[in-house]
Design a protein around this motif. Structure first.
Motif, PDB file in Angstrom:
ATOM      1  N   ARG A  84       0.821  -1.209   0.000  1.00 20.35           N
ATOM      2  CA  ARG A  84       0.000   0.000   0.000  1.00 20.35           C
ATOM      3  C   ARG A  84       0.857   1.261   0.000  1.00 20.35           C
ATOM      4  O   ARG A  84       0.529   2.266  -0.634  1.00 20.35           O
ATOM      5  CB  ARG A  84      -0.924  -0.036   1.225  1.00 20.35           C
ATOM      6  CG  ARG A  84      -1.975   1.051   1.268  1.00 20.35           C
ATOM      7  CD  ARG A  84      -2.828   0.902   2.518  1.00 20.35           C
ATOM      8  NE  ARG A  84      -3.518  -0.385   2.563  1.00 20.35           N
ATOM      9  CZ  ARG A  84      -3.397  -1.259   3.558  1.00 20.35           C
ATOM     10  NH1 ARG A  84      -2.597  -1.015   4.604  1.00 20.35           N
ATOM     11  NH2 ARG A  84      -4.044  -2.404   3.518  1.00 20.35           N
TER      12      ARG A  84
ATOM     13  N   SER B 186      -6.979 -10.688  -0.789  1.00 25.00           N
ATOM     14  CA  SER B 186      -6.803  -9.356  -0.213  1.00 25.00           C
ATOM     15  C   SER B 186      -6.168  -8.399  -1.216  1.00 25.00           C
ATOM     16  O   SER B 186      -6.594  -7.241  -1.356  1.00 25.00           O
ATOM     17  CB  SER B 186      -5.921  -9.430   1.041  1.00 25.00           C
ATOM     18  OG  SER B 186      -6.538 -10.194   2.044  1.00 25.00           O
TER      19      SER B 186
ATOM     20  N   GLU C  68      -8.041  -5.049  -2.966  1.00 20.36           N
ATOM     21  CA  GLU C  68      -7.594  -3.683  -2.695  1.00 20.36           C
ATOM     22  C   GLU C  68      -6.873  -3.025  -3.863  1.00 20.36           C
ATOM     23  O   GLU C  68      -7.057  -1.823  -4.117  1.00 20.36           O
ATOM     24  CB  GLU C  68      -6.671  -3.666  -1.474  1.00 20.36           C
ATOM     25  CG  GLU C  68      -6.182  -2.264  -1.124  1.00 20.36           C
ATOM     26  CD  GLU C  68      -5.494  -2.182   0.214  1.00 20.36           C
ATOM     27  OE1 GLU C  68      -4.915  -1.124   0.518  1.00 20.36           O
ATOM     28  OE2 GLU C  68      -5.547  -3.174   0.978  1.00 20.36           O
ATOM     29  N   PHE C  69      -6.078  -3.795  -4.621  1.00 15.38           N
ATOM     30  CA  PHE C  69      -5.196  -3.178  -5.606  1.00 15.38           C
ATOM     31  C   PHE C  69      -5.576  -3.443  -7.061  1.00 15.38           C
ATOM     32  O   PHE C  69      -5.094  -2.754  -7.954  1.00 15.38           O
ATOM     33  CB  PHE C  69      -3.749  -3.647  -5.369  1.00 15.38           C
ATOM     34  CG  PHE C  69      -3.247  -3.332  -3.996  1.00 15.38           C
ATOM     35  CD1 PHE C  69      -2.817  -2.051  -3.665  1.00 15.38           C
ATOM     36  CD2 PHE C  69      -3.224  -4.308  -3.010  1.00 15.38           C
ATOM     37  CE1 PHE C  69      -2.363  -1.748  -2.394  1.00 15.38           C
ATOM     38  CE2 PHE C  69      -2.765  -4.021  -1.731  1.00 15.38           C
ATOM     39  CZ  PHE C  69      -2.331  -2.738  -1.418  1.00 15.38           C
TER      40      PHE C  69
END
Length: 291
Positions: free
Chosen positions: A226, A254, A258-259
């Protein structure tokens, strides 16, 4: 595709046969010794499967690795030089192994024998799926028509942006390799401390922080992504694991959520790196502002 040259690397890259084919690269085996017997590690795991390797480690077997043999590297390169191909060799990090030195020696000797050929070696300062990612990206450049110099320069310009973040489940193996002290390993095990490590700009393995518990360690890997990832939606990313596939799938979910990376691959950590980390390693590899 520019077919005037071939990309070579070693099995420290953990490339599968399918990924090696996708990259158009050839993988030369490095070896490990376990219980008195030497095993070359090939992408197809013909000498020993990765699950068997970790099962033996869990049962107390000790694995030891050694630098590549100059003669074997020479043979691996020369077969292509004889066919009139140039060679781009993407080497295992010099910060973790002397394999790169052996590769450079082989290249110098072959350059004298084949002065008309181009032989380039690049210290990737990378390992495992970080090395694999550079090989894969270089192979894509080659398929797009890049010259051997353009592919070489791309790897040189990109390698310090390939982030390696990982954690281990058992400190015993890092203690054995001198990465943590016996006291730190004993206290860490007692308190359920998990180290978060990365590979730095010199290609060395560096502990970065300590967290309590496996869940927190995996969350720390995502936190590092992140903080430093660049344009994740355009990237090919990789997850590497040492016989902990369920956790790898959870980490994958995950990262995807998120990405939203363009591509996210999951690789098994092979014995060349696994000999030093043991079963239970989890790692993330991606392009970042810096390592």
């Amino acid at each position: 595709m520019n077919q005037s040259y071939v990309i070579l690397t070693e099995s420290s890259s953990d490339l599968t046969p399918e990924l090696a084919e996708q990259a158009g690269a050839e993988v030369l085996p490095l070896s490990f010794t376990m219980e008195g017997k030497n095993y070359p590690h090939y992408p197809d795991q013909r000498a020993m499967s990765i699950p068997e390797f970790y099962e033996r480690m869990r049962n107390g077997a000790v694995a030891v690795t050694a630098a590549a043999n100059v003669a074997e590297l020479t043979d691996g390169m020369e077969v292509h030089l004889r066919q009139g191909k140039d060679v781009l060799f993407l080497c295992f990090s010099s910060g973790l192994s002397s394999t790169r030195d052996a590769c450079a020696i082989a290249a110098r000797e072959l350059q004298e024998k084949y002065p008309e050929r181009k032989i380039y070696t690049v210290d990737t300062l990378a390992a495992s799926a970080g090395q694999a990612l550079l090989v894969l990206l270089a192979g894509r450049k080659q398929k797009a028509g890049a010259s051997i110099e353009e592919a070489r320069d791309f790897v040189e310009e990109t390698k310090l942006h390939v982030a390696h973040w990982f954690t281990v489940d058992d400190l015993t193996y890092l203690k054995r390799g001198g990465r943590v002290s016996p006291t730190a390993a004993a206290v860490g095990t007692m308190l359920n401390i998990k180290p978060v490590l990365h590979v730095d700009d010199e290609g060395h393995l560096i502990p970065m922080e300590k967290v309590r518990g496996r869940k927190a360690a995996l969350a720390a890997l995502v936190k590092q992504m992140r903080e430093t990832v660049v344009h994740p939606e355009e990237q090919t990313m990789m997850i590497s694991h040492a016989c902990c596939r369920e956790e790898a799938e959870s980490l994958r979910e995950s990262v995807l959520a998120e990405f939203h990376p363009k591509e996210l691959m999951t690789l098994d950590l092979g014995p060349i790196i696994g000999a030093h980390t043991g079963p239970g390693l989890m790692a993330l590899f991606f392009l970042a502002e810096h390592r």
